[in-house]
Structures are given as C-alpha cells and as structure tokens.
Design a protein around this motif. Structure first.
Motif, PDB file in Angstrom:
ATOM      1  N   LYS A  87      -8.342   6.834  -0.649  1.00  0.00           N
ATOM      2  CA  LYS A  87      -9.157   6.287  -1.865  1.00  0.00           C
ATOM      3  C   LYS A  87      -8.291   5.256  -2.398  1.00  0.00           C
ATOM      4  N   VAL A  88      -8.468   3.803  -2.056  1.00  0.00           N
ATOM      5  CA  VAL A  88      -8.113   2.821  -2.411  1.00  0.00           C
ATOM      6  C   VAL A  88      -9.293   1.160  -2.869  1.00  0.00           C
ATOM      7  N   GLY A  89      -8.729   1.053  -4.100  1.00  0.00           N
ATOM      8  CA  GLY A  89      -9.514   0.263  -4.911  1.00  0.00           C
ATOM      9  C   GLY A  89      -9.615  -1.674  -4.360  1.00  0.00           C
ATOM     10  N   ASP A  90      -9.087  -1.818  -3.395  1.00  0.00           N
ATOM     11  CA  ASP A  90      -9.883  -3.116  -2.391  1.00  0.00           C
ATOM     12  C   ASP A  90      -9.586  -3.169  -0.829  1.00  0.00           C
ATOM     13  N   GLU A  91     -10.140  -4.540  -0.624  1.00  0.00           N
ATOM     14  CA  GLU A  91      -9.970  -4.532   1.017  1.00  0.00           C
ATOM     15  C   GLU A  91      -8.880  -4.708   1.918  1.00  0.00           C
ATOM     16  N   THR A  92      -7.744  -5.239   0.472  1.00  0.00           N
ATOM     17  CA  THR A  92      -6.527  -5.866   1.186  1.00  0.00           C
ATOM     18  C   THR A  92      -5.489  -4.557   1.654  1.00  0.00           C
ATOM     19  N   THR A  93      -5.924  -3.390  -0.014  1.00  0.00           N
ATOM     20  CA  THR A  93      -5.278  -2.460   0.537  1.00  0.00           C
ATOM     21  C   THR A  93      -5.065  -1.563   1.633  1.00  0.00           C
ATOM     22  N   ALA A  95      -6.721  -3.144   4.198  1.00  0.00           N
ATOM     23  CA  ALA A  95      -6.749  -3.365   5.653  1.00  0.00           C
ATOM     24  C   ALA A  95      -4.823  -2.962   5.896  1.00  0.00           C
ATOM     25  N   PHE A  96      -4.474  -3.715   5.210  1.00  0.00           N
ATOM     26  CA  PHE A  96      -2.357  -3.570   4.984  1.00  0.00           C
ATOM     27  C   PHE A  96      -2.160  -1.181   4.850  1.00  0.00           C
ATOM     28  N   LEU A  97      -3.048  -1.013   4.852  1.00  0.00           N
ATOM     29  CA  LEU A  97      -2.563   0.786   5.359  1.00  0.00           C
ATOM     30  C   LEU A  97      -3.269   0.507   6.486  1.00  0.00           C
ATOM     31  N   GLU A  98      -4.265   0.463   7.359  1.00  0.00           N
ATOM     32  CA  GLU A  98      -4.128   0.628   9.005  1.00  0.00           C
ATOM     33  C   GLU A  98      -3.414  -0.216   9.436  1.00  0.00           C
ATOM     34  N   GLU A  99      -2.910  -1.114   9.153  1.00  0.00           N
ATOM     35  CA  GLU A  99      -1.781  -2.255   9.491  1.00  0.00           C
ATOM     36  C   GLU A  99      -0.576  -1.059  10.112  1.00  0.00           C
ATOM     37  N   LEU A 134       0.703   9.872  -3.603  1.00  0.00           N
ATOM     38  CA  LEU A 134       0.505   8.595  -4.698  1.00  0.00           C
ATOM     39  C   LEU A 134       1.337   8.488  -5.175  1.00  0.00           C
ATOM     40  N   ALA A 135       2.147   9.116  -5.136  1.00  0.00           N
ATOM     41  CA  ALA A 135       3.367   8.586  -5.736  1.00  0.00           C
ATOM     42  C   ALA A 135       4.737   7.668  -4.635  1.00  0.00           C
ATOM     43  N   MET A 136       4.242   8.436  -2.883  1.00  0.00           N
ATOM     44  CA  MET A 136       4.531   7.786  -2.435  1.00  0.00           C
ATOM     45  C   MET A 136       4.261   5.953  -1.683  1.00  0.00           C
ATOM     46  N   PHE A 137       3.305   5.678  -2.522  1.00  0.00           N
ATOM     47  CA  PHE A 137       2.950   4.115  -2.339  1.00  0.00           C
ATOM     48  C   PHE A 137       3.571   3.395  -2.629  1.00  0.00           C
ATOM     49  N   ASP A 138       4.664   4.282  -3.998  1.00  0.00           N
ATOM     50  CA  ASP A 138       5.211   3.144  -4.722  1.00  0.00           C
ATOM     51  C   ASP A 138       6.175   2.687  -3.933  1.00  0.00           C
ATOM     52  N   LYS A 139       6.669   3.016  -3.158  1.00  0.00           N
ATOM     53  CA  LYS A 139       8.011   2.687  -3.048  1.00  0.00           C
ATOM     54  C   LYS A 139       7.403   1.613  -1.691  1.00  0.00           C
ATOM     55  N   PRO A 140       7.939   0.215  -1.344  1.00  0.00           N
ATOM     56  CA  PRO A 140       7.375  -0.366   0.035  1.00  0.00           C
ATOM     57  C   PRO A 140       7.315  -0.267   1.415  1.00  0.00           C
ATOM     58  N   PRO A 144       7.495  -8.779   1.868  1.00  0.00           N
ATOM     59  CA  PRO A 144       7.254  -8.387   1.168  1.00  0.00           C
ATOM     60  C   PRO A 144       6.213  -7.979   0.791  1.00  0.00           C
ATOM     61  N   GLN A 145       5.455  -6.699   0.563  1.00  0.00           N
ATOM     62  CA  GLN A 145       4.209  -6.013   0.695  1.00  0.00           C
ATOM     63  C   GLN A 145       3.169  -6.344  -0.899  1.00  0.00           C
ATOM     64  N   PRO A 146       1.626  -6.297  -0.396  1.00  0.00           N
ATOM     65  CA  PRO A 146       1.271  -7.187  -1.703  1.00  0.00           C
ATOM     66  C   PRO A 146       0.799  -5.760  -2.241  1.00  0.00           C
ATOM     67  N   SER A 147       0.880  -5.810  -4.070  1.00  0.00           N
ATOM     68  CA  SER A 147       0.926  -4.754  -4.513  1.00  0.00           C
ATOM     69  C   SER A 147      -0.835  -3.544  -3.583  1.00  0.00           C
ATOM     70  N   LEU A 148      -0.737  -2.574  -3.663  1.00  0.00           N
ATOM     71  CA  LEU A 148      -1.611  -1.160  -3.054  1.00  0.00           C
ATOM     72  C   LEU A 148      -2.112  -0.859  -4.306  1.00  0.00           C
ATOM     73  N   ASP A 149      -3.029  -0.933  -4.123  1.00  0.00           N
ATOM     74  CA  ASP A 149      -4.302   0.175  -5.047  1.00  0.00           C
ATOM     75  C   ASP A 149      -4.886   1.079  -4.791  1.00  0.00           C
ATOM     76  N   VAL A 150      -3.748   1.969  -4.802  1.00  0.00           N
ATOM     77  CA  VAL A 150      -4.595   3.661  -4.171  1.00  0.00           C
ATOM     78  C   VAL A 150      -4.403   4.353  -5.558  1.00  0.00           C
ATOM     79  N   THR A 151      -6.076   4.465  -5.739  1.00  0.00           N
ATOM     80  CA  THR A 151      -5.781   5.466  -6.644  1.00  0.00           C
ATOM     81  C   THR A 151      -6.799   7.057  -6.722  1.00  0.00           C
ATOM     82  N   GLY A 152      -6.451   7.393  -5.297  1.00  0.00           N
ATOM     83  CA  GLY A 152      -6.959   8.779  -4.860  1.00  0.00           C
ATOM     84  C   GLY A 152      -6.502   9.371  -3.655  1.00  0.00           C
TER      85      GLY A 152
END
Length: 161
Positions: A87-93, A95-99, A134-140, A144-152
């Motif tokens: 579960k992500v908070g925005d479309e940017t996250t 798109a980034f995860l799918e890429e 969830l903690a796995m997404f703290d490591k880029p 550069p990586q945009p801020s990821l908003d993975v909420t669940g």
C-alpha cells in the motif's frame, strides 16, 4: 381647561411613545430570533456538507506470488508461497516501485529466505515480517531516489509447507 387639554396631550404622546417602543422592541427581538435560528441552520448545513468527505482511493502495488526455501532447524525442506501487495501513499511511489520491481523482488527473496518456518506460522511472526518488509524500503534502491511512501504490506497468499 387649557391645563386638562395639555395634560391629555402629554399623556397621549407618552402612550404613543410607549406603544412605539413596544412595537420596535417586538420587531427587534423577532429579527434577532430569526437571525439566530438562521445561523444555526447554516451551521448544521455546513456540518452536513463537510461530513461525507470520501477518503482518497488507496493505491496498491501488486507483487506477483513466488516460492521461497525457508530455514529450518529440522534439516528438512520448508517452503513459503507468498503473494503480497504494497500500500503506497502516492502515484510517484507506485510508478517508482513498478519500474524497479526486479530489485524489489530480489530484496524480498533475500529477506524471506532468511526466515524460519516456525515463526512465520504464528500471527506475530507475520506481523514482524510485514514490519521487516516496510523497513526494507528505508534503504534506497537507487541513487538519487525520491522519497518512498510505502504505508502497508498486505499478504494475499501465504502458505508455509
């Protein structure tokens, strides 16, 4: 007679003035009550219009199911078949995860292969695993990586064999 007529005129004027004051007071209080009631109706109408706000549609990134060999103390083969969605908070996250999905799946595989089957069959073990994912997404994933908003983390399939 002149005195009685002037006394009557004064008395008549004072009655007129008293009547006029009563009428003005009545009209003023009627206007005040109307405005008070109207403001209460507007406040309740505002509450009704603000209550049915719809929550934003959730955004999920589906990760296809895969099978992992688990560690076991019994020297036997234990498998985990897992499918999950993030579960992500925005479309940017999203798109980034799918890429970067191949790298996400690789990190998940490494994380899951280090798990013990005995702990994953318990609800606490599943919750701890969700927190580790969830903690796995703290490591880029990249620089550069945009801020990821993975909420669940939501498990859609979870079989330990």
């Amino acid at each position: 007679m002149a005195k009685s007529q002037s006394a009557t005129d004064k008395r008549g004027k004072s009655l007129w003035l008293l009547g006029l004051l009563i009428v003005l007071f009545s009209v003023g209080s009627s206007i005040g009550v109307y405005l008070f009631m109207d403001s209460r109706q507007q406040a309740s109408a505002n509450e009704e219009t603000t209550e049915p706000k719809e929550a934003p549609a959730p955004i999920f990134v589906k990760i296809e199911p895969f099978t992992i060999n688990l560690q076991s103390d019994e020297y036997s083969d234990r498998l985990l078949y897992i499918g999950l969605s993030l579960k992500v908070g925005d479309e940017t996250t999203r798109a980034f995860l799918e890429e970067y999905m191949p790298e996400v799946r690789s990190r998940l595989l490494m994380l899951l292969s280090g798990q013990h089957a005995d702990t994953l069959i318990k609800p606490e073990g599943k919750q701890r695993l969700a927190n580790q994912i969830l903690a796995m997404f703290d490591k880029p994933l990249t620089e550069p990586q945009p801020s990821l908003d993975v909420t669940g983390v939501l498990f859609s399939e979870f079989i330990v064999q």
